[in-house]
Design an enzyme around this catalytic site. Structure first.
Site, mmCIF file in Angstrom:
data_model
loop_
_atom_site.group_PDB
_atom_site.id
_atom_site.type_symbol
_atom_site.label_atom_id
_atom_site.label_comp_id
_atom_site.label_asym_id
_atom_site.label_seq_id
_atom_site.Cartn_x
_atom_site.Cartn_y
_atom_site.Cartn_z
ATOM 1 N N LYS A 23 39.034 39.106 11.343
ATOM 2 C CA LYS A 23 37.657 39.318 11.755
ATOM 3 C C LYS A 23 37.015 40.512 11.049
ATOM 4 O O LYS A 23 35.805 40.666 11.059
ATOM 5 C CB LYS A 23 37.618 39.569 13.270
ATOM 6 N N GLY A 24 37.855 41.364 10.476
ATOM 7 C CA GLY A 24 37.362 42.647 9.946
ATOM 8 C C GLY A 24 36.310 42.531 8.857
ATOM 9 O O GLY A 24 35.538 43.457 8.632
ATOM 10 N N ASP A 35 38.389 43.340 4.432
ATOM 11 C CA ASP A 35 37.867 44.669 4.782
ATOM 12 C C ASP A 35 38.575 45.795 4.041
ATOM 13 O O ASP A 35 37.956 46.683 3.505
ATOM 14 C CB ASP A 35 37.898 44.893 6.316
ATOM 15 N N ASP A 37 45.484 47.954 2.286
ATOM 16 C CA ASP A 37 46.267 49.127 2.693
ATOM 17 C C ASP A 37 47.690 48.977 2.152
ATOM 18 O O ASP A 37 47.933 49.278 0.987
ATOM 19 C CB ASP A 37 46.215 49.250 4.223
ATOM 20 N N LYS A 76 43.013 51.655 0.205
ATOM 21 C CA LYS A 76 43.776 52.843 0.612
ATOM 22 C C LYS A 76 45.067 52.831 -0.201
ATOM 23 O O LYS A 76 46.106 52.382 0.276
ATOM 24 C CB LYS A 76 44.082 52.704 2.109
ATOM 25 N N PHE A 84 43.531 56.513 8.988
ATOM 26 C CA PHE A 84 43.127 55.306 9.694
ATOM 27 C C PHE A 84 41.614 55.387 9.929
ATOM 28 O O PHE A 84 41.115 56.379 10.447
ATOM 29 C CB PHE A 84 43.866 55.171 11.031
ATOM 30 N N VAL A 85 40.900 54.343 9.515
ATOM 31 C CA VAL A 85 39.438 54.341 9.641
ATOM 32 C C VAL A 85 38.964 53.193 10.529
ATOM 33 O O VAL A 85 39.670 52.195 10.697
ATOM 34 C CB VAL A 85 38.754 54.249 8.258
ATOM 35 N N ASP A 117 38.694 47.822 13.000
ATOM 36 C CA ASP A 117 38.860 48.099 14.431
ATOM 37 C C ASP A 117 40.019 49.032 14.735
ATOM 38 O O ASP A 117 40.951 49.187 13.940
ATOM 39 C CB ASP A 117 39.116 46.792 15.185
ATOM 40 N N ARG A 124 34.374 47.881 15.717
ATOM 41 C CA ARG A 124 33.991 47.016 14.593
ATOM 42 C C ARG A 124 32.475 47.059 14.382
ATOM 43 O O ARG A 124 31.982 46.809 13.293
ATOM 44 C CB ARG A 124 34.389 45.558 14.871
HETATM 45 P P1 IMP Z 1 47.638 45.646 4.792
HETATM 46 O O1 IMP Z 1 48.356 44.333 4.967
HETATM 47 O O2 IMP Z 1 48.508 46.817 5.182
HETATM 48 O O3 IMP Z 1 47.057 45.830 3.415
HETATM 49 O O4 IMP Z 1 46.490 45.725 5.846
HETATM 50 C C1 IMP Z 1 45.492 44.813 5.935
HETATM 51 C C2 IMP Z 1 44.871 44.802 7.303
HETATM 52 O O5 IMP Z 1 45.306 45.900 8.113
HETATM 53 C C3 IMP Z 1 43.386 44.926 7.195
HETATM 54 O O6 IMP Z 1 42.780 43.678 7.046
HETATM 55 C C4 IMP Z 1 43.018 45.619 8.469
HETATM 56 O O7 IMP Z 1 42.787 44.662 9.484
HETATM 57 C C5 IMP Z 1 44.235 46.440 8.843
HETATM 58 N N1 IMP Z 1 44.073 47.871 8.469
HETATM 59 C C6 IMP Z 1 44.683 48.553 7.479
HETATM 60 N N2 IMP Z 1 44.276 49.837 7.434
HETATM 61 C C7 IMP Z 1 43.371 49.977 8.429
HETATM 62 C C8 IMP Z 1 42.558 51.085 8.896
HETATM 63 O O8 IMP Z 1 42.558 52.215 8.384
HETATM 64 N N3 IMP Z 1 41.743 50.810 9.965
HETATM 65 C C9 IMP Z 1 41.670 49.584 10.573
HETATM 66 N N4 IMP Z 1 42.394 48.534 10.155
HETATM 67 C C10 IMP Z 1 43.247 48.727 9.098
HETATM 68 MG MG MG Z 2 42.413 44.662 11.741
#
Ligand code: IMP
Ligand code: MG
Length: 187
Positions: A48-49, A104, A107, A135, A156-157, A163, A169
């Site tokens: 949903k982000g 969104d 990370d 990030k 963390f943002v 969210d 959100r």
């Molecule tokens: P990844 O798989 O670690 O790259 O993370 C992807 C998902 O983690 C994103 O689509 C977000 O929903 C969530 N996420 C990662 N970092 C943050 C943050 O700083 N704030 C909120 N959601 C995050």
């Molecule tokens: Mg999320």
């Protein structure tokens, strides 16, 4: 604890303002419109982000394009659960299509890495990633965004779709929460 009536009470700082986001989205949207001219791209939003970013970006795309969505979740609170849950798949085939995934944030990269494998196996003509945020310090998989609006530090943002426990959100900017919001939640 999350403030019951005033979200701004929970914000430590604004990292990226609404104006900065609008300007950058317009730039990246112009670039996408140029790069995908004549390619009938399919913009896949990851729910949903992505919702505010997707809506803003779509309005900056000046060429014919189509839209679809997937719903995936990998996070609970501020910690990755380490695996993906697919809640909604695409409505259509992407075979032979030029696909741009909109997300969104990139990370650890776990979500998009796994998603790219799955979508690549469906035979798209091309598959690229466009994110609002990157990030890089959090990265665990070798993956980069092809289009990215902002690179942020390892904090963390929340806001602009992102969210914390499904809250924040709806903030129109990207910000950082006060530590007490998490501390009280964890007891
Ligand atoms: P990844 O798989 O670690 O790259 O993370 C992807 C998902 O983690 C994103 O689509 C977000 O929903 C969530 N996420 C990662 N970092 C943050 C943050 O700083 N704030 C909120 N959601 C995050
Ligand atoms: Mg999320």
């Amino acid at each position: 604890m999350i403030h019951p009536t005033d979200m701004m009470q929970d914000i430590e700082k604004v990292l990226i303002s609404q104006e900065e986001i609008s300007q950058k989205v317009a730039q990246v949207g112009a670039q996408l419109s140029q790069d995908y001219k004549g390619k009938n791209p399919l913009f896949v939003g990851i729910l949903k982000g992505v919702v505010p970013f997707y809506a803003a970006m779509l309005q900056q795309i000046t060429i014919p394009c189509q839209t679809d969505f997937m719903c995936i979740s990998s996070y609970s609170g501020t910690q990755s659960t380490g695996h993906l849950a697919f809640r909604k798949d695409l409505d259509q085939s992407i075979a032979g299509r030029h696909v741009v995934i909109l997300e969104d944030i990139l990370d650890s990269g776990t979500t998009l890495y796994e998603l790219m494998q799955i979508l690549q196996s469906r035979g798209p003509a091309s598959l690229k990633i466009c994110t609002l945020l990157d990030k890089p310090t959090g990265r665990k998989k070798t993956i980069e965004a092809d289009y990215c609006c902002f690179t942020i530090p390892g904090e963390f943002v929340v806001g602009y779709g992102l969210d914390y426990n499904e809250y924040y959100r709806n903030l129109p900017f990207v910000g950082v929460l006060k530590p007490q919001v998490y501390q009280d939640a964890n007891g």
